[in-house]
Design a protein around this motif. Structure first.
Motif, PDB file in Angstrom:
ATOM      1  N   ALA A  77       0.829  -1.210   0.000  1.00 33.69           N
ATOM      2  CA  ALA A  77       0.000   0.000   0.000  1.00 33.69           C
ATOM      3  C   ALA A  77       0.860   1.255   0.000  1.00 33.69           C
ATOM      4  O   ALA A  77       0.583   2.216  -0.742  1.00 33.69           O
ATOM      5  CB  ALA A  77      -0.928  -0.007   1.213  1.00 33.69           C
ATOM      6  N   ASP A  78       1.908   1.251   0.803  1.00 26.61           N
ATOM      7  CA  ASP A  78       2.778   2.429   0.866  1.00 26.61           C
ATOM      8  C   ASP A  78       3.506   2.650  -0.456  1.00 26.61           C
ATOM      9  O   ASP A  78       3.648   3.797  -0.918  1.00 26.61           O
ATOM     10  CB  ASP A  78       3.795   2.266   1.993  1.00 26.61           C
ATOM     11  CG  ASP A  78       3.162   2.352   3.377  1.00 26.61           C
ATOM     12  OD1 ASP A  78       1.987   2.781   3.478  1.00 26.61           O
ATOM     13  OD2 ASP A  78       3.839   1.988   4.353  1.00 26.61           O
ATOM     14  N   ALA A  79       3.956   1.570  -1.077  1.00 25.50           N
ATOM     15  CA  ALA A  79       4.631   1.692  -2.369  1.00 25.50           C
ATOM     16  C   ALA A  79       3.670   2.195  -3.440  1.00 25.50           C
ATOM     17  O   ALA A  79       4.041   3.004  -4.303  1.00 25.50           O
ATOM     18  CB  ALA A  79       5.228   0.346  -2.780  1.00 25.50           C
ATOM     19  N   ALA A  80       2.430   1.721  -3.384  1.00 27.65           N
ATOM     20  CA  ALA A  80       1.425   2.167  -4.352  1.00 27.65           C
ATOM     21  C   ALA A  80       1.130   3.647  -4.182  1.00 27.65           C
ATOM     22  O   ALA A  80       1.009   4.386  -5.173  1.00 27.65           O
ATOM     23  CB  ALA A  80       0.147   1.342  -4.192  1.00 27.65           C
ATOM     24  N   ALA A  81       1.014   4.096  -2.937  1.00 26.70           N
ATOM     25  CA  ALA A  81       0.768   5.514  -2.687  1.00 26.70           C
ATOM     26  C   ALA A  81       1.913   6.365  -3.207  1.00 26.70           C
ATOM     27  O   ALA A  81       1.692   7.412  -3.841  1.00 26.70           O
ATOM     28  CB  ALA A  81       0.557   5.748  -1.194  1.00 26.70           C
ATOM     29  N   GLU A  82       3.135   5.931  -2.961  1.00 25.70           N
ATOM     30  CA  GLU A  82       4.299   6.677  -3.442  1.00 25.70           C
ATOM     31  C   GLU A  82       4.313   6.736  -4.964  1.00 25.70           C
ATOM     32  O   GLU A  82       4.648   7.773  -5.556  1.00 25.70           O
ATOM     33  CB  GLU A  82       5.583   6.040  -2.904  1.00 25.70           C
ATOM     34  CG  GLU A  82       6.834   6.853  -3.166  1.00 25.70           C
ATOM     35  CD  GLU A  82       6.821   8.215  -2.492  1.00 25.70           C
ATOM     36  OE1 GLU A  82       7.452   9.155  -3.040  1.00 25.70           O
ATOM     37  OE2 GLU A  82       6.176   8.367  -1.418  1.00 25.70           O
ATOM     38  N   ARG A  86       2.229   9.543  -6.698  1.00 24.99           N
ATOM     39  CA  ARG A  86       2.575  10.960  -6.589  1.00 24.99           C
ATOM     40  C   ARG A  86       2.868  11.589  -7.951  1.00 24.99           C
ATOM     41  O   ARG A  86       2.395  12.698  -8.244  1.00 24.99           O
ATOM     42  CB  ARG A  86       3.779  11.141  -5.655  1.00 24.99           C
ATOM     43  CG  ARG A  86       3.480  10.835  -4.207  1.00 24.99           C
ATOM     44  CD  ARG A  86       4.635  11.189  -3.294  1.00 24.99           C
ATOM     45  NE  ARG A  86       4.366  10.768  -1.930  1.00 24.99           N
ATOM     46  CZ  ARG A  86       3.654  11.468  -1.048  1.00 24.99           C
ATOM     47  NH1 ARG A  86       3.135  12.632  -1.408  1.00 24.99           N
ATOM     48  NH2 ARG A  86       3.463  11.019   0.180  1.00 24.99           N
ATOM     49  N   ALA A  87       3.636  10.910  -8.780  1.00 25.79           N
ATOM     50  CA  ALA A  87       4.002  11.484 -10.078  1.00 25.79           C
ATOM     51  C   ALA A  87       2.796  11.635 -11.004  1.00 25.79           C
ATOM     52  O   ALA A  87       2.574  12.715 -11.568  1.00 25.79           O
ATOM     53  CB  ALA A  87       5.104  10.655 -10.737  1.00 25.79           C
ATOM     54  N   PRO A  88       1.960  10.593 -11.200  1.00 27.82           N
ATOM     55  CA  PRO A  88       0.801  10.804 -12.071  1.00 27.82           C
ATOM     56  C   PRO A  88      -0.196  11.817 -11.534  1.00 27.82           C
ATOM     57  O   PRO A  88      -0.810  12.552 -12.315  1.00 27.82           O
ATOM     58  CB  PRO A  88       0.181   9.405 -12.203  1.00 27.82           C
ATOM     59  CG  PRO A  88       0.777   8.585 -11.130  1.00 27.82           C
ATOM     60  CD  PRO A  88       2.114   9.170 -10.846  1.00 27.82           C
TER      61      PRO A  88
END
Length: 220
Positions: free
Chosen positions: A138-143, A146-148
């Motif tokens: 989940a944390d990796a997905a949230a990070e 950020r760019a898109p």
């Protein structure tokens, strides 16, 4: 002429129902549920679900939503919306070939750049039982979002919409994907205030509210 939308409200069918509400389309709703949500999909009294023989005749892929528009069957929620908007026209539809290109681009962008990560934040922080959640995922997905989201924020800077300076089917398609992250990763939106304001404006529309009220009334 009969339009049938297959799929429960707690699915991507919300995208198609929201658009139908915006367009004022009469439709028949077949509330097909995901097979994974049915305790025993093979039970004789099981509700119609994505692996039911009768639904597999509509969509052999076994996914929702699908539509049957007076005999024309179409799958994939974002494609369905692009089709319905083009067929029925009006300000929600692309006005020319360039806007059609932008509509396809943003819809595919949402599906490829955002949807998996947005869903993973929702599933692994909120929706799944605690024992099934993967906090690192989940944390990796949230990070990764950020760019898109920054790209989307920049695109909204011109006039607050994605295509043609007005609310269109594209805003429905993209906002319905980004919506998952509103619940799964709300901390992201402080950095993208235009995205936050755009989502709020989209979701303040009467057609969205009517869809959401029906969704809330549906069993979880």
């Amino acid at each position: 002429m009969t339009l049938t939308i297959y799929g429960c409200y707690r699915s991507r069918a919300t995208r198609n129902i929201w658009l139908a509400n915006e367009l004022g389309l009469a439709f028949k709703h077949e509330p097909v549920i995901q097979a994974g949500r049915v305790p025993d999909p093979k039970a004789a009294d099981a509700p119609v679900h994505t692996r039911s023989a009768e639904f597999l005749k509509v969509n052999p892929n076994g996914h929702i939503p699908s539509i049957d528009d007076d005999g024309f069957v179409l799958h994939e929620s974002l494609a369905i919306n692009l089709y319905l908007a083009r067929k029925h026209g009006g300000p929600l539809a692309p006005k020319d070939v360039q806007e059609e290109g932008l509509a396809a681009m943003w819809s595919l962008w949402a599906a490829t750049e955002c949807e998996t990560n947005a869903l993973n934040t929702l599933y692994h922080r909120v929706a799944k039982p605690l024992a099934e959640r993967d906090g690192k995922l989940a944390d990796a997905a949230a990070e990764a979002l950020r760019a898109p989201l920054a790209v989307l924020n920049d695109a909204l800077a011109k006039d607050g919409y994605l295509v043609g300076g007005r609310f269109t089917v594209v805003d429905i398609n993209v906002s319905e994907v980004i919506r998952y992250a509103q619940t799964g990763a709300p901390e992201l939106f402080a950095a993208v205030p235009l995205v936050k304001a755009w989502l709020e404006a989209c979701q303040a529309r009467p057609a969205f509210k009517a869809m959401w009220q029906a969704r809330d009334a549906e069993a979880a």
